[in-house]
Design an enzyme around this catalytic site. Structure first.
Site, mmCIF file in Angstrom:
data_model
loop_
_atom_site.group_PDB
_atom_site.id
_atom_site.type_symbol
_atom_site.label_atom_id
_atom_site.label_comp_id
_atom_site.label_asym_id
_atom_site.label_seq_id
_atom_site.Cartn_x
_atom_site.Cartn_y
_atom_site.Cartn_z
ATOM 1 N N CYS A 144 0.838 -1.204 0.000
ATOM 2 C CA CYS A 144 0.000 0.000 0.000
ATOM 3 C C CYS A 144 0.876 1.258 0.000
ATOM 4 O O CYS A 144 1.543 1.531 -0.990
ATOM 5 C CB CYS A 144 -0.978 -0.045 1.175
ATOM 6 N N HIS A 176 -3.607 -5.264 0.903
ATOM 7 C CA HIS A 176 -2.939 -5.634 2.148
ATOM 8 C C HIS A 176 -2.903 -7.149 2.299
ATOM 9 O O HIS A 176 -3.878 -7.733 2.770
ATOM 10 C CB HIS A 176 -3.675 -5.020 3.342
ATOM 11 N N GLU A 194 -1.433 -8.854 4.498
ATOM 12 C CA GLU A 194 -1.511 -9.226 5.918
ATOM 13 C C GLU A 194 -2.932 -9.121 6.458
ATOM 14 O O GLU A 194 -3.221 -9.536 7.574
ATOM 15 C CB GLU A 194 -0.538 -8.360 6.737
#
Lengths: 212, 252
Positions: free
Chosen positions: A81, A195, A197
């Site tokens: 990002c 993202h 994660e």
């Protein structure tokens, strides 16, 4: 154990990327200074905070040059990002700013730059499919991408990157009929606008593919 | 139908480490363990999780740090936290413990400049305007604070414009009148609302999957909060997703 340096921008945001790295059996190390990068096998620029705040912090800590040197030495770096946006030359979240310049191109506010169909909302927030353009079909990385290519990833951003070299774009998100760069790859540099994660099991697979 | 994907967001209100549920933001009742519930919703396909500290406003402090720390070891989806966030250091503390977004109501109403301060540091995509709307009279909704206890006299649409101008990246709108009532979403409120430029999450009243279809087929909404339906095990995330897919809703 594989050691992963996670860059500190001073916005207190590393916890979740730490957890994701641990969950796939690697060791995260918080990189506050350039010397911390020396003992890492990979580097991740995480994805939270504003562009200007991050640049200011990286310059103060000396990591700005440290990351550039590591990238030029061939160390594998993933930008997530904001981390991806920092790879480029300019960014203008909260005023004009100069990024790391590892890649040629700009970071732009999507609402001004894109020609979206009516009804769009910014930030782009939520789970969307990425259209992957992977050409080297032999590598482990491309095998993983192929295996997750029908799954959604979590996006949360108002700015996007416009690379000068189109060939580095390996993933595109089609948002209200306008293409947004979702992932880039150039040699040792990988970037994700989504993202990993925060994209559940699928996102962790993406991270694992980078860290192998 | 709209092109944005609809997010299903379980909302967990927490008091003294217990999962609780209110009706119209009042009459808190213990309904379970927030850790077990959150883990279950994640495994069942929730797109995000929303955690609210129900007593934070009262004590001027959010107590969810330890909880966040343990739950984000297990769930790899976005987590929003609200309740009692008054300062930049409150926000930093919650981000450090695992929050991806923070939602603020009372402190934004008290000092709208706080919105800009937060978004300049953390990025607007992680700052959520939590809005509690109450029906006042024909064609007028006002916002309230302190879990619905305090009236502000501020009209809803004008407040939402301010939130967006000052830099929130998302709005979570709770209908105080419908919250916990199982009446479906407040469609009158949805039609009263001007279209937002940032993503809009509707909260309060969900009772069956059809409610989402009614809402998103007419209004530009990006997600819904669900609590009662899940906490009382009247249904599951996967059942809602199955309904959504059968009805051509864009969902993960």
């Amino acid at each position: 154990m594989i050691k992963v340096g996670v860059i500190d921008y001073g916005a207190g945001n590393q916890k979740n990327i730490f957890r994701a790295i641990k969950s796939i059996g690697c060791e995260p190390i918080l990189a506050k200074k350039t010397v911390d990068l020396k003992r890492t096998d990979f580097i991740i620029l995480p994805g939270m905070g504003s562009f200007s705040h991050a640049v200011m912090h990286l310059k103060k800590s000396g990591l700005f040059e440290g990351i550039i040197d590591a990238a030029n030495d061939g160390k594998k770096i993933l930008g997530i990002c904001l981390g991806l946006q920092l790879f480029f030359e300019n960014g203008d979240e909260s005023g004009a700013n100069v990024g790391l310049g590892l890649l040629k191109g700009q970071t732009v506010p999507l609402a001004d730059y894109c020609d979206f169909e009516n009804g769009y909302k910014i930030p782009i927030m939520g789970w969307y499919n990425v259209q992957w353009k992977i050409t080297d079909n032999g590598s482990e990385f491309s095998k993983t991408i192929n295996s997750i290519s029908r799954e959604s990833m979590y996006f949360a951003h108002s700015y996007g990157v416009v690379p000068n070299d189109k060939y580095i774009e390996i993933g595109v998100l089609n948002y209200f009929n306008s293409p947004i760069v979702a992932a880039i790859k150039k040699k040792n540099i990988l970037g994700a606008q989504f993202h990993p994660e925060k994209s559940g099991i699928v996102g962790l697979k993406f991270l694992k593919a980078f860290l192998s | 139908l709209l092109r944005t994907n609809i997010r299903l967001i379980p909302r967990l209100d927490i008091k003294s480490k217990k999962l609780i549920k209110s009706i119209k933001l009042e009459g808190l009742r213990v309904v379970g363990d927030p850790f077990k519930a959150a883990l279950k919703y994640y495994e069942n396909g929730a797109d995000e999780l929303f955690f609210h500290d129900s007593v934070a406003s009262l004590y001027n402090q959010n107590h969810l740090g330890d909880f966040l720390e343990s739950i984000t070891d297990k769930v790899f989806i976005p987590v929003t936290v609200s309740g009692g966030i008054r300062t930049v250091s409150d926000a930093k503390y919650l981000f450090k413990r695992g929050a991806d977004k923070i939602a603020v109501n009372t402190a934004f109403v008290a000092r709208p400049k706080f919105i800009t301060e937060l978004s300049n540091i953390f990025g607007s995509q992680s700052i959520v305007g939590s809005v509690e709307a109450k029906f006042i009279t024909k064609n007028r909704w006002e916002i309230v604070t302190e879990s619905g206890r305090e009236r502000t006299g501020i009209e809803l649409n004008s407040w939402i414009s301010i939130l967006q101008e000052m830099g929130v990246g998302e709005i979570v709108l709770t209908s105080v009148d419908y919250e916990g009532t199982r009446k479906g979403f407040d469609l009158k409120l949805a039609s009263y609302l001007n279209i937002t430029s940032v993503p809009l999450i509707f909260c309060g009243g969900f009772t069956e999957p059809e409610n989402i279809l009614e809402l998103v087929s007419k209004y530009n909404v990006q997600g819904v909060c669900i609590s009662d339906y899940l906490h009382y095990e009247r249904g599951s995330i996967s059942e809602i997703k199955k309904f959504g897919k059968n009805n051509f809703l864009n969902m993960r």
